[in-house]
Design a protein around this motif. Structure first.
Motif, short mmCIF file in Angstrom:
data_model
loop_
_atom_site.label_atom_id
_atom_site.label_comp_id
_atom_site.label_asym_id
_atom_site.label_seq_id
_atom_site.Cartn_x
_atom_site.Cartn_y
_atom_site.Cartn_z
N UNK A 126 0.83 -1.20 0.00
CA UNK A 126 0.00 0.00 0.00
C UNK A 126 0.87 1.25 0.00
N UNK A 127 1.95 1.21 0.80
CA UNK A 127 2.85 2.36 0.85
C UNK A 127 3.49 2.61 -0.51
N UNK A 128 3.91 1.52 -1.17
CA UNK A 128 4.52 1.66 -2.49
C UNK A 128 3.51 2.19 -3.50
N UNK A 129 2.26 1.74 -3.36
CA UNK A 129 1.20 2.21 -4.25
C UNK A 129 0.96 3.70 -4.03
N UNK A 130 0.91 4.09 -2.77
CA UNK A 130 0.71 5.50 -2.45
C UNK A 130 1.86 6.35 -2.98
N UNK A 131 3.07 5.84 -2.81
CA UNK A 131 4.23 6.59 -3.27
C UNK A 131 4.17 6.82 -4.78
N UNK A 132 3.67 5.83 -5.51
CA UNK A 132 3.58 5.96 -6.97
C UNK A 132 2.56 7.01 -7.38
#
Length: 214
Positions: A126-132
């Motif tokens: 989720x964090x990686x998705x948000x960062x993208x």
């Protein structure tokens, strides 16, 4: 915005599915802690021989161990594969000697650990998705700020912070024993960072809404 919400819903569903599957399946042995892969055994031996004294040396040793593992011939790798199998057999033998109550306790604890690993993996995704999508990173809590400060102090002094679990346990005890006045600087900073985070999230949501509307 819709993509982010869909991903969050998907993450929740995935975790719920993993949790349900773990609970429904009957396990003969604990689902964690019963195995150690050949590479892990090799790395453990490598660390025992080189004895890194701090985090920096530990990272260097890990890179060196990974490179050394890749260069091993098949005969040597086979030795570690045999050690891995023996480790598993010994763990099973130890487990079988326990009482039924102890077995159930170990299995329950391992299932909780597996759930937590799944939860951490979903949070990471989720964090990686948000960062993208440019989603602001959630700020650390007062306790997290305290831990970060202590870890930095350990690094500056060149002290060993591994095993991390032992260090974290020690810091947790120290934090709980601190007075409110001692915690106040961390609480104040955490509160300020949280307010800044909320403001950034509002801006991010507004931006996402505009992009969806275009």
């Amino acid at each position: 915005m819709l993509q982010s919400q869909s991903f969050m819903l998907f993450s929740r569903c995935m975790f719920a599915a993993v949790k349900a599957a773990v609970k429904e399946k009957q396990h003969k042995y604990p689902v964690t802690g019963m195995t150690m892969g050949p590479c892990a055994i090799f790395v453990k031996e490598y660390f025992a021989k080189n004895s890194p004294k701090n985090l920096s040396e530990g990272r260097t040793a890990m890179r060196e161990a990974a490179a050394a593992w890749k260069s091993l011939d098949e005969t040597t790798r086979k030795k570690y594969e045999d050690l891995s199998k023996r480790y598993r057999d010994e763990k099973i033998h130890e487990f079988e000697r326990l009482s039924d109550e102890e077995k159930n306790e170990m299995i329950t604890a391992s299932l909780k650990e597996k759930e937590e690993k799944a939860r951490r993996r979903i949070r990471k995704e989720r964090r990686e998705r948000w960062e993208s999508t440019g989603h602001p990173e959630r700020p650390p809590t007062a306790y997290n700020l305290f831990v970060q400060e202590k870890f930095n102090e350990l690094k500056e002094r060149g002290e060993m912070v591994a095993p991390v679990v032992k260090t974290m346990t020690s810091l947790s005890v120290e934090w709980k024993s601190m007075s409110d006045s001692a915690k106040k600087p961390y609480v104040t900073k955490a509160t300020r960072l949280l307010e800044e985070y909320k403001s950034k999230v509002d801006e991010w949501k507004a931006k996402q809404s505009k992009e969806v509307g275009t």
